[in-house]
Design an enzyme around this catalytic site. Structure first.
Site, PDB file in Angstrom:
ATOM      1  N   THR A 107      13.496  -2.370  -1.076  1.00  0.00           N
ATOM      2  CA  THR A 107      14.118  -2.652  -2.374  1.00  0.00           C
ATOM      3  C   THR A 107      13.047  -2.969  -3.413  1.00  0.00           C
ATOM      4  O   THR A 107      13.347  -3.521  -4.467  1.00  0.00           O
ATOM      5  CB  THR A 107      15.079  -3.856  -2.266  1.00  0.00           C
ATOM      6  OG1 THR A 107      14.349  -4.992  -1.784  1.00  0.00           O
ATOM      7  CG2 THR A 107      16.239  -3.559  -1.340  1.00  0.00           C
ATOM      8  N   ALA A 108      11.785  -2.629  -3.108  1.00  0.00           N
ATOM      9  CA  ALA A 108      10.672  -3.022  -3.972  1.00  0.00           C
ATOM     10  C   ALA A 108      10.284  -1.914  -4.949  1.00  0.00           C
ATOM     11  O   ALA A 108      10.633  -1.961  -6.137  1.00  0.00           O
ATOM     12  CB  ALA A 108       9.477  -3.436  -3.124  1.00  0.00           C
ATOM     13  N   ARG A 109       9.586  -0.911  -4.449  1.00  0.00           N
ATOM     14  CA  ARG A 109       9.122   0.199  -5.278  1.00  0.00           C
ATOM     15  C   ARG A 109       9.088   1.468  -4.441  1.00  0.00           C
ATOM     16  O   ARG A 109       8.708   1.447  -3.273  1.00  0.00           O
ATOM     17  CB  ARG A 109       7.705  -0.063  -5.818  1.00  0.00           C
ATOM     18  CG  ARG A 109       7.625  -1.082  -6.940  1.00  0.00           C
ATOM     19  CD  ARG A 109       8.193  -0.516  -8.229  1.00  0.00           C
ATOM     20  NE  ARG A 109       8.089  -1.457  -9.327  1.00  0.00           N
ATOM     21  CZ  ARG A 109       8.991  -2.391  -9.616  1.00  0.00           C
ATOM     22  NH1 ARG A 109      10.063  -2.523  -8.850  1.00  0.00           N
ATOM     23  NH2 ARG A 109       8.828  -3.181 -10.656  1.00  0.00           N
TER      24      ARG A 109
ATOM     25  N   ASP B 265      16.710   1.274  -1.805  1.00  0.00           N
ATOM     26  CA  ASP B 265      17.199   1.070  -3.167  1.00  0.00           C
ATOM     27  C   ASP B 265      16.267   1.728  -4.175  1.00  0.00           C
ATOM     28  O   ASP B 265      16.615   1.866  -5.342  1.00  0.00           O
ATOM     29  CB  ASP B 265      17.314  -0.430  -3.458  1.00  0.00           C
ATOM     30  CG  ASP B 265      17.947  -0.732  -4.808  1.00  0.00           C
ATOM     31  OD1 ASP B 265      19.025  -0.164  -5.095  1.00  0.00           O
ATOM     32  OD2 ASP B 265      17.372  -1.522  -5.589  1.00  0.00           O
TER      33      ASP B 265
ATOM     34  N   GLU C 261      12.211   8.978  -7.922  1.00  0.00           N
ATOM     35  CA  GLU C 261      13.215   8.400  -8.810  1.00  0.00           C
ATOM     36  C   GLU C 261      12.976   8.845 -10.254  1.00  0.00           C
ATOM     37  O   GLU C 261      11.835   8.895 -10.696  1.00  0.00           O
ATOM     38  CB  GLU C 261      13.085   6.871  -8.709  1.00  0.00           C
ATOM     39  CG  GLU C 261      14.269   6.075  -9.177  1.00  0.00           C
ATOM     40  CD  GLU C 261      14.109   4.590  -8.847  1.00  0.00           C
ATOM     41  OE1 GLU C 261      14.309   3.776  -9.746  1.00  0.00           O
ATOM     42  OE2 GLU C 261      13.762   4.262  -7.697  1.00  0.00           O
TER      43      GLU C 261
ATOM     44  N   ILE D  42      10.529 -12.897  -4.326  1.00  0.00           N
ATOM     45  CA  ILE D  42      11.640 -12.188  -3.682  1.00  0.00           C
ATOM     46  C   ILE D  42      11.529 -12.284  -2.169  1.00  0.00           C
ATOM     47  O   ILE D  42      12.522 -12.530  -1.471  1.00  0.00           O
ATOM     48  CB  ILE D  42      11.694 -10.722  -4.144  1.00  0.00           C
ATOM     49  CG1 ILE D  42      11.972 -10.652  -5.649  1.00  0.00           C
ATOM     50  CG2 ILE D  42      12.766  -9.950  -3.379  1.00  0.00           C
ATOM     51  CD1 ILE D  42      11.904  -9.256  -6.236  1.00  0.00           C
TER      52      ILE D  42
ATOM     53  N   ASP E  53       1.161 -11.456   3.586  1.00  0.00           N
ATOM     54  CA  ASP E  53       0.824 -11.319   2.176  1.00  0.00           C
ATOM     55  C   ASP E  53      -0.675 -11.530   2.035  1.00  0.00           C
ATOM     56  O   ASP E  53      -1.243 -12.424   2.662  1.00  0.00           O
ATOM     57  CB  ASP E  53       1.587 -12.357   1.336  1.00  0.00           C
ATOM     58  CG  ASP E  53       1.522 -12.074  -0.153  1.00  0.00           C
ATOM     59  OD1 ASP E  53       2.562 -11.740  -0.737  1.00  0.00           O
ATOM     60  OD2 ASP E  53       0.422 -12.177  -0.745  1.00  0.00           O
TER      61      ASP E  53
ATOM     62  N   HIS F 206      18.745   1.925  -7.100  1.00  0.00           N
ATOM     63  CA  HIS F 206      17.856   0.950  -7.752  1.00  0.00           C
ATOM     64  C   HIS F 206      18.647  -0.121  -8.503  1.00  0.00           C
ATOM     65  O   HIS F 206      18.527  -0.294  -9.713  1.00  0.00           O
ATOM     66  CB  HIS F 206      16.893   1.651  -8.717  1.00  0.00           C
ATOM     67  CG  HIS F 206      15.657   0.829  -8.995  1.00  0.00           C
ATOM     68  ND1 HIS F 206      14.467   1.405  -9.376  1.00  0.00           N
ATOM     69  CD2 HIS F 206      15.427  -0.515  -8.948  1.00  0.00           C
ATOM     70  CE1 HIS F 206      13.555   0.450  -9.559  1.00  0.00           C
ATOM     71  NE2 HIS F 206      14.132  -0.722  -9.304  1.00  0.00           N
TER      72      HIS F 206
ATOM     73  N   GLY G  42      18.775  -3.440  -7.299  1.00  0.00           N
ATOM     74  CA  GLY G  42      18.412  -4.734  -6.730  1.00  0.00           C
ATOM     75  C   GLY G  42      18.601  -5.906  -7.676  1.00  0.00           C
ATOM     76  O   GLY G  42      19.132  -6.946  -7.295  1.00  0.00           O
TER      77      GLY G  42
END
Length: 316
Positions: A242-244, A268, A273, A157, A176, A291, A293
């Site tokens: 938009t990941a977690r 997102d 949640e 992503i 990363d 959420h 995405g």
């Protein structure tokens, strides 16, 4: 053999499985009823997205299970190691939704830098009576071209985000812990291609140099972004998650917005949640989505077909 698609599956994926001789159950079973349902129906495989948890207790209590499938990338809602140690296949679809998530990142970015998230609230209410005032208020937008985007997490992503950013004329920085570099290939409408190699750097450099920061790591036990990291960022930075939920400290984010350090933020995913904190929902500076995405028609179609392909190879 029976497959329970507890969080749904695309019609194309369902058809592929049925053609392969599987019975696909698309009923939505509550988490606390899953054990009984799986055992009573002798279910061989369960397919989930992010909503359903497949933990050790459930796996242990359901001896008929042979496979667990996750429609999407993250496997944090599945006890993968325990499942595999007990002979179950665990599959996911890491490539199928990458483009959809990356496009949502830029939906938030484009909307925020032109204040669409706020304008779309105000225009229906006061567009006829305060048109000139609103025009003045929302006339201080900026362009993305020429700005720097920092990508934290440079998997599938993150690389798709880089691809869009390069196409827009943005400078791309990435970090990363596992990926040292990645080729980013842009494919154009006329068949031409152009490849750029992005070398990852330390996260501190990302924080200091980026105009916008986008999160794309798996779920972690600790926050990636807290007040400490926000303080290192540029004044007026934009942050997208938009990941977690749980990667970004939401209290620190709100404090950063109120202090003016953070000018833009798009979420997102949320820590609490599916019941996001009211301070987030009521904050007019935030661009919010529930959420979604990976929730495009194209992505869901690819996810269903990819799950079906793997299941046919593993279980038929």
């Amino acid at each position: 053999m029976k497959i329970l698609a507890n969080d749904g599956i695309s019609e194309s994926g369902k058809e592929a499985l049925e053609k392969g001789g599987f019975e696909v159950l698309t009923v939505k079973v509550a988490q606390n009823q899953l054990e009984n349902y799986i055992n009573e129906n002798n279910v061989d495989a369960i397919l989930v997205r992010s909503a359903t948890q497949v933990r050790q207790e459930l796996i242990e209590a359901c001896p008929s299970l042979k496979l667990i499938g996750r429609g999407g990338v993250g496997l944090d809602n599945i006890d993968v190691e325990y499942a595999e140690d007990n002979g179950l296949h665990v599959i996911n679809t890491p490539d199928a939704s990458s483009s959809s998530v990356a496009e949502l990142v830029f939906a938030h970015l484009f909307g925020m830098v032109r204040f669409l998230h706020s304008s779309n609230r105000e225009m229906p209410l006061e567009g006829d009576s305060r048109f000139k005032e609103l025009k003045k208020a929302y006339a201080q937008g900026i362009e993305l071209r020429g700005k720097t985007i920092g990508i934290i997490g440079f998997g599938k992503i993150g690389q798709e985000v880089a691809k869009i950013a390069i196409g827009l004329g943005m400078k791309v920085l990435a970090t990363d812990e596992e990926v040292e570099s990645a080729p980013i290939t842009l494919e154009f409408f006329n068949g031409q291609k152009s490849t750029f190699t992005i070398h990852t750097i330390e996260i501190d450099e990302i924080l200091k140099e980026s105009d916008f920061i986008s999160l794309h790591t798996p779920a972690l036990e600790e926050y990636i972004i807290t007040s400490t990291e926000i303080e290192k960022m540029k004044d007026g930075v934009g942050i997208i998650n938009t990941a977690r939920g749980g990667l970004l400290n939401e209290v620190d984010l709100i404090n950063g917005i109120e202090s003016g350090k953070v000018q833009y933020a798009g979420l997102d995913v949320f820590e609490s949640e599916p019941s996001p904190e009211i301070q987030l929902l009521m904050n007019p500076e935030l661009s919010l989505t529930p959420h979604i995405g990976a929730a495009t028609l194209e992505a869901q179609d690819r996810i269903g077909l990819e799950l079906a392909k793997q299941i046919l190879e593993l279980l038929r």
